[in-house]
Design a protein around this motif. Structure first.
Motif, mmCIF file in Angstrom:
data_model
loop_
_atom_site.group_PDB
_atom_site.id
_atom_site.type_symbol
_atom_site.label_atom_id
_atom_site.label_comp_id
_atom_site.label_asym_id
_atom_site.label_seq_id
_atom_site.Cartn_x
_atom_site.Cartn_y
_atom_site.Cartn_z
ATOM 1 N N GLU A 1 17.489 43.362 60.167
ATOM 2 C CA GLU A 1 16.595 44.186 59.352
ATOM 3 C C GLU A 1 17.189 45.566 59.059
ATOM 4 N N THR A 2 18.102 46.024 59.899
ATOM 5 C CA THR A 2 18.759 47.311 59.658
ATOM 6 C C THR A 2 19.730 47.208 58.490
ATOM 7 N N ILE A 3 20.497 46.133 58.438
ATOM 8 C CA ILE A 3 21.513 46.007 57.391
ATOM 9 C C ILE A 3 20.982 45.364 56.114
ATOM 10 N N GLU A 4 19.708 45.014 56.093
ATOM 11 C CA GLU A 4 19.126 44.402 54.899
ATOM 12 C C GLU A 4 19.182 45.385 53.727
ATOM 13 N N GLY A 5 19.718 44.930 52.607
ATOM 14 C CA GLY A 5 19.818 45.764 51.414
ATOM 15 C C GLY A 5 21.005 46.708 51.418
ATOM 16 N N LEU A 6 21.953 46.507 52.307
ATOM 17 C CA LEU A 6 23.133 47.366 52.399
ATOM 18 C C LEU A 6 23.972 47.225 51.136
ATOM 19 N N THR A 7 24.323 48.350 50.508
ATOM 20 C CA THR A 7 25.098 48.293 49.272
ATOM 21 C C THR A 7 26.488 48.892 49.397
ATOM 22 N N HIS A 8 26.597 50.047 50.039
ATOM 23 C CA HIS A 8 27.911 50.699 50.144
ATOM 24 C C HIS A 8 27.911 51.680 51.313
ATOM 25 N N HIS A 9 28.974 52.431 51.434
ATOM 26 C CA HIS A 9 29.111 53.406 52.512
ATOM 27 C C HIS A 9 29.612 54.727 51.936
ATOM 28 N N ARG A 10 29.491 55.768 52.752
ATOM 29 C CA ARG A 10 30.041 57.085 52.415
ATOM 30 C C ARG A 10 30.777 57.600 53.642
ATOM 31 N N ALA A 11 32.031 57.966 53.458
ATOM 32 C CA ALA A 11 32.817 58.521 54.558
ATOM 33 C C ALA A 11 33.016 60.014 54.330
ATOM 34 N N SER A 12 32.993 60.773 55.406
ATOM 35 C CA SER A 12 33.221 62.205 55.347
ATOM 36 C C SER A 12 34.154 62.582 56.484
ATOM 37 N N TYR A 13 35.097 63.456 56.197
ATOM 38 C CA TYR A 13 36.060 63.865 57.214
ATOM 39 C C TYR A 13 35.767 65.247 57.787
ATOM 40 N N LEU A 14 34.866 65.986 57.169
ATOM 41 C CA LEU A 14 34.463 67.284 57.700
ATOM 42 C C LEU A 14 33.035 67.548 57.294
ATOM 43 N N PRO A 15 32.055 67.335 58.076
ATOM 44 C CA PRO A 15 32.096 66.799 59.428
ATOM 45 C C PRO A 15 32.396 65.300 59.418
ATOM 46 N N LEU A 16 32.796 64.795 60.541
ATOM 47 C CA LEU A 16 33.116 63.378 60.656
ATOM 48 C C LEU A 16 31.840 62.548 60.521
ATOM 49 N N ARG A 17 31.819 61.642 59.536
ATOM 50 C CA ARG A 17 30.648 60.782 59.319
ATOM 51 C C ARG A 17 31.101 59.496 58.652
ATOM 52 N N PHE A 18 30.378 58.443 58.920
ATOM 53 C CA PHE A 18 30.546 57.186 58.205
ATOM 54 C C PHE A 18 29.150 56.623 58.032
ATOM 55 N N ASP A 19 28.548 56.902 56.894
ATOM 56 C CA ASP A 19 27.163 56.532 56.616
ATOM 57 C C ASP A 19 27.098 55.243 55.827
ATOM 58 N N CYS A 20 26.082 54.457 56.111
ATOM 59 C CA CYS A 20 25.834 53.204 55.413
ATOM 60 C C CYS A 20 24.602 53.394 54.536
ATOM 61 N N VAL A 21 24.712 53.012 53.266
ATOM 62 C CA VAL A 21 23.654 53.263 52.290
ATOM 63 C C VAL A 21 23.022 51.947 51.855
ATOM 64 N N ARG A 22 21.689 51.924 51.848
ATOM 65 C CA ARG A 22 20.937 50.750 51.402
ATOM 66 C C ARG A 22 20.551 50.893 49.931
ATOM 67 N N GLU A 23 20.034 49.812 49.351
ATOM 68 C CA GLU A 23 19.627 49.813 47.945
ATOM 69 C C GLU A 23 18.575 50.865 47.639
ATOM 70 N N ASP A 24 17.669 51.127 48.580
ATOM 71 C CA ASP A 24 16.596 52.098 48.343
ATOM 72 C C ASP A 24 17.046 53.543 48.533
#
Length: 103
Positions: free
Chosen positions: A35-58
């Protein structure tokens, strides 16, 4: 500490598009409930600050690696400590030079 986190973000970024079943990012899919990954479309990476976010359709976002949060705080605290020690060292040298000039 920053280099360790940077390697983690770069690794997650490199896994995208690397072979079958690599999109969306494996870091966004592995270890999460369906249920967490439902609707997952893409990701966003950031190097400052360090992040790797997962984005859903909504448009909602979840963090793929919660360890990056403490890594960000740790490297920032270490950088601040190093800067304060550097400034303290120069202040101490200046005080000693002034005392020597007075004598």
């Amino acid at each position: 500490m920053y280099a360790l986190g940077l390697a983690g973000v770069a690794w997650s970024e490199a896994e995208v598009g690397d072979g079958a079943d690599s999109t969306p990012a494996p870091a966004c899919r592995e270890g999460f409930a369906p249920e967490t990954i439902e609707g997952l479309t893409h990701h966003r990476a950031s190097y400052l600050p360090l992040r790797f976010d997962c984005v859903r359709e909504d448009g909602s976002v979840y963090v793929s690696d919660p360890d990056l949060v403490w890594m960000n705080w740790t490297w920032a605290a270490l950088a601040l400590t190093a800067a304060l020690l550097f400034l303290g060292m120069h202040y101490r040298t200046e005080v000693r030079a002034r005392r020597a000039a007075v004598r």
